[in-house]
Every structure is written in C-alpha cells, then in structure tokens.
Design a protein around this motif. Structure first.
Motif, PDB file in Angstrom:
ATOM      1  N   VAL A 152       0.851  -1.226   0.252  1.00 55.29           N
ATOM      2  CA  VAL A 152      -0.102   0.112  -0.050  1.00 55.29           C
ATOM      3  C   VAL A 152       0.781   1.225  -0.133  1.00 55.29           C
ATOM      4  O   VAL A 152       1.955   1.139   0.510  1.00 55.29           O
ATOM      5  CB  VAL A 152      -1.055   0.020   1.025  1.00 55.29           C
ATOM      6  CG1 VAL A 152      -1.703  -1.258   1.115  1.00 55.29           C
ATOM      7  CG2 VAL A 152      -0.044   0.110   2.392  1.00 55.29           C
ATOM      8  N   GLU A 153       0.358   2.364  -0.431  1.00 53.54           N
ATOM      9  CA  GLU A 153       0.777   3.640  -0.290  1.00 53.54           C
ATOM     10  C   GLU A 153       0.285   4.212   0.913  1.00 53.54           C
ATOM     11  O   GLU A 153      -1.052   4.714   0.892  1.00 53.54           O
ATOM     12  CB  GLU A 153       0.662   4.307  -1.536  1.00 53.54           C
ATOM     13  CG  GLU A 153       1.045   5.972  -1.341  1.00 53.54           C
ATOM     14  CD  GLU A 153       0.886   6.836  -2.667  1.00 53.54           C
ATOM     15  OE1 GLU A 153       0.804   7.962  -2.520  1.00 53.54           O
ATOM     16  OE2 GLU A 153       0.279   6.253  -3.619  1.00 53.54           O
ATOM     17  N   LEU A 154       0.899   4.500   2.086  1.00 53.34           N
ATOM     18  CA  LEU A 154       0.595   4.759   3.183  1.00 53.34           C
ATOM     19  C   LEU A 154       0.792   6.199   3.403  1.00 53.34           C
ATOM     20  O   LEU A 154       1.647   6.975   2.813  1.00 53.34           O
ATOM     21  CB  LEU A 154       1.185   4.194   4.658  1.00 53.34           C
ATOM     22  CG  LEU A 154       1.064   4.849   5.622  1.00 53.34           C
ATOM     23  CD1 LEU A 154      -0.370   4.145   6.252  1.00 53.34           C
ATOM     24  CD2 LEU A 154       2.035   4.400   6.775  1.00 53.34           C
ATOM     25  N   TYR A 155      -0.501   7.046   3.537  1.00 56.06           N
ATOM     26  CA  TYR A 155      -0.511   8.415   3.568  1.00 56.06           C
ATOM     27  C   TYR A 155      -0.599   9.003   4.939  1.00 56.06           C
ATOM     28  O   TYR A 155      -0.360  10.432   5.275  1.00 56.06           O
ATOM     29  CB  TYR A 155      -1.522   9.187   2.380  1.00 56.06           C
ATOM     30  CG  TYR A 155      -2.771   8.776   2.535  1.00 56.06           C
ATOM     31  CD1 TYR A 155      -3.793   9.503   3.223  1.00 56.06           C
ATOM     32  CD2 TYR A 155      -3.330   7.841   1.984  1.00 56.06           C
ATOM     33  CE1 TYR A 155      -4.978   9.341   3.380  1.00 56.06           C
ATOM     34  CE2 TYR A 155      -4.434   7.512   1.892  1.00 56.06           C
ATOM     35  CZ  TYR A 155      -5.490   8.348   2.415  1.00 56.06           C
ATOM     36  OH  TYR A 155      -6.803   7.934   2.555  1.00 56.06           O
ATOM     37  N   GLU A 156      -1.327   8.201   5.871  1.00 58.80           N
ATOM     38  CA  GLU A 156      -1.444   9.049   7.208  1.00 58.80           C
ATOM     39  C   GLU A 156      -1.687   7.653   8.221  1.00 58.80           C
ATOM     40  O   GLU A 156      -2.087   6.746   7.919  1.00 58.80           O
ATOM     41  CB  GLU A 156      -2.666  10.027   7.146  1.00 58.80           C
ATOM     42  CG  GLU A 156      -4.141   9.145   6.779  1.00 58.80           C
ATOM     43  CD  GLU A 156      -5.234   9.464   7.764  1.00 58.80           C
ATOM     44  OE1 GLU A 156      -5.086   9.307   8.829  1.00 58.80           O
ATOM     45  OE2 GLU A 156      -6.174   9.516   6.958  1.00 58.80           O
ATOM     46  N   VAL A 157      -1.439   7.838   9.550  1.00 63.02           N
ATOM     47  CA  VAL A 157      -1.623   7.128  10.616  1.00 63.02           C
ATOM     48  C   VAL A 157      -2.542   8.193  11.412  1.00 63.02           C
ATOM     49  O   VAL A 157      -2.184   9.442  11.598  1.00 63.02           O
ATOM     50  CB  VAL A 157      -0.506   6.484  11.171  1.00 63.02           C
ATOM     51  CG1 VAL A 157       0.031   5.486  10.384  1.00 63.02           C
ATOM     52  CG2 VAL A 157       0.570   7.532  11.892  1.00 63.02           C
ATOM     53  N   THR A 158      -3.531   7.734  12.129  1.00 63.95           N
ATOM     54  CA  THR A 158      -4.379   8.699  12.650  1.00 63.95           C
ATOM     55  C   THR A 158      -4.994   7.976  14.187  1.00 63.95           C
ATOM     56  O   THR A 158      -4.965   7.015  14.290  1.00 63.95           O
ATOM     57  CB  THR A 158      -5.864   8.670  12.072  1.00 63.95           C
ATOM     58  OG1 THR A 158      -5.513   9.359  10.701  1.00 63.95           O
ATOM     59  CG2 THR A 158      -6.600   9.798  12.844  1.00 63.95           C
ATOM     60  N   ILE A 159      -4.954   8.779  15.283  1.00 64.51           N
ATOM     61  CA  ILE A 159      -5.420   8.510  16.515  1.00 64.51           C
ATOM     62  C   ILE A 159      -6.668   9.074  16.627  1.00 64.51           C
ATOM     63  O   ILE A 159      -7.120  10.099  16.305  1.00 64.51           O
ATOM     64  CB  ILE A 159      -4.416   9.239  17.720  1.00 64.51           C
ATOM     65  CG1 ILE A 159      -3.050   9.214  17.501  1.00 64.51           C
ATOM     66  CG2 ILE A 159      -5.023   8.857  19.090  1.00 64.51           C
ATOM     67  CD1 ILE A 159      -2.480   7.685  17.733  1.00 64.51           C
ATOM     68  N   CYS A 160      -7.749   8.296  16.776  1.00 61.45           N
ATOM     69  CA  CYS A 160      -9.162   8.373  16.760  1.00 61.45           C
ATOM     70  C   CYS A 160      -9.843   7.660  17.796  1.00 61.45           C
ATOM     71  O   CYS A 160      -9.194   6.760  18.510  1.00 61.45           O
ATOM     72  CB  CYS A 160      -9.491   8.327  15.345  1.00 61.45           C
ATOM     73  SG  CYS A 160      -9.384   6.378  14.644  1.00 61.45           S
TER      74      CYS A 160
END
Length: 192
Positions: free
Chosen positions: A147-155
């Motif tokens: 995959v092309e990772l564009y973000e990691v997010t705390i949610c």
C-alpha cells in the motif's frame, strides 16, 4: 476500462496505554498502527488482512503524516519533519509521534491518559495488483500486499482490534501497565 483509485482508511484499537514524563521532553505516543495477519471485518462486506512488508516501500519514500481523527487540520507529526517515526517489524507497523505543544495535542494526551481514546487508524491507497482476494470463503478475504500509506491517525473508532499505542510519560507507569496487561492476558487465558 480504467478504474479510479480510491483512498481508503482503516481504524484500529490502541491498547497498552503507557505514559512517560520528563519535564524537558515532549509527550510522545507510540505503538502499532497495523498488525500483520490480523483478520478484521470491513463493513460486513469482506474480511481483510495486512501482509508483512505491505508498508515497507511507502515508509521508505513517502512523506506521511500523523493526524488526530483523520483531520488534516490537526497534524500531530510528519516523517519529513522527523516528528513521526514509522517502521515495520515482525508484528506490524510501529509508529512513534512526538506531539506538538498545541491545544488539540494536549487534549488528545489527556483523553488517552484517561482511557477515553485508545484507538488508531491509517489511510492508504492499494498499489496496482498488490492485493489478493480469496472468494473461496464467506465472507471473501482481501489481503493487502503493498500500500501507499499517507496517514496514521489517533481516533475513537476501530476496524482492527490488535493494535497497540502508548502515551509516553514515566517508566514506573510503563511497568505498571505492563503488569496490568500481563494480568489481563492471564485472566483471559483462564476464562477461555
């Protein structure tokens, strides 16, 4: 026929909340944004797993952000700025974020410390031909191979249940959390 690529996001639980504090260091969050070979249901339409190595090329070359609740106005860290560190290991996609001294980052740290927010997500595009589908089972299983990772997010809403993250403050609290996790695992084993 040309298919348009669509950005996708996946949300995962953050467990193993740990804190470490020194007055001179910024607050950090660390853990696993994705765990390999962990099967999860995607909207009751299909199941999905992430293969080891799926993020390698992207984290080596792309400028990836850490966000709060998928909000691009609330950037928590960035690989280009060296405030977000990402790496793959045998378990999954490990991350560490050095939080900025902003109101939303302080609010996030407080919510994590209280246990109100304990989940993580990631946004990605599947590379052409780098997903595998197994329709021999119900529901079908999709395996993400690159995959092309564009973000990691705390949610606050999970899709993957097996991730870990830590709000980093003190080694004494780290050890307490580790003891609690070990105890919870022992209890779970007895209850099986």
């Amino acid at each position: 026929m040309t298919m348009t690529k669509k950005k996708e996001t996946r949300t995962v639980d953050i467990t193993n909340i740990q804190t470490r504090n020194t007055d001179n260091e910024p607050i950090k969050i660390s853990g696993y944004a994705a765990v390999f070979n962990s099967r999860t249901s995607i909207g009751d339409f299909f199941d999905e797993m992430i293969a080891p190595g799926a993020f390698d090329k992207s984290i080596a070359s792309d400028d990836i952000r850490a966000l709060y609740n998928h909000n691009w106005d609330k950037v928590l860290g960035r690989t280009k700025a060296n405030t977000l560190t990402l790496r793959e290991d045998d378990k999954g996609l490990f991350f560490e974020i050095e939080l900025p001294n902003t109101s939303y980052a302080r609010d996030l740290a407080e919510s994590m410390e209280r246990g109100d927010i304990d989940q993580c997500s990631f946004g990605f595009l599947v590379k052409d031909g780098k997903e595998r589908w197994d329709y021999s089972q119900e529901p079908a299983l999709r395996t993400l191979e690159e995959v092309e990772l564009y973000e990691v997010t705390i949610c606050s809403l999970p899709a993957y249940e097996d991730t870990e993250a830590a709000l980093v403050r003190s080694k004494e609290i780290d050890q307490t959390v580790e003891r609690r996790i070990k105890l919870i695992k022992q209890i779970n084993e007895v209850l099986k």
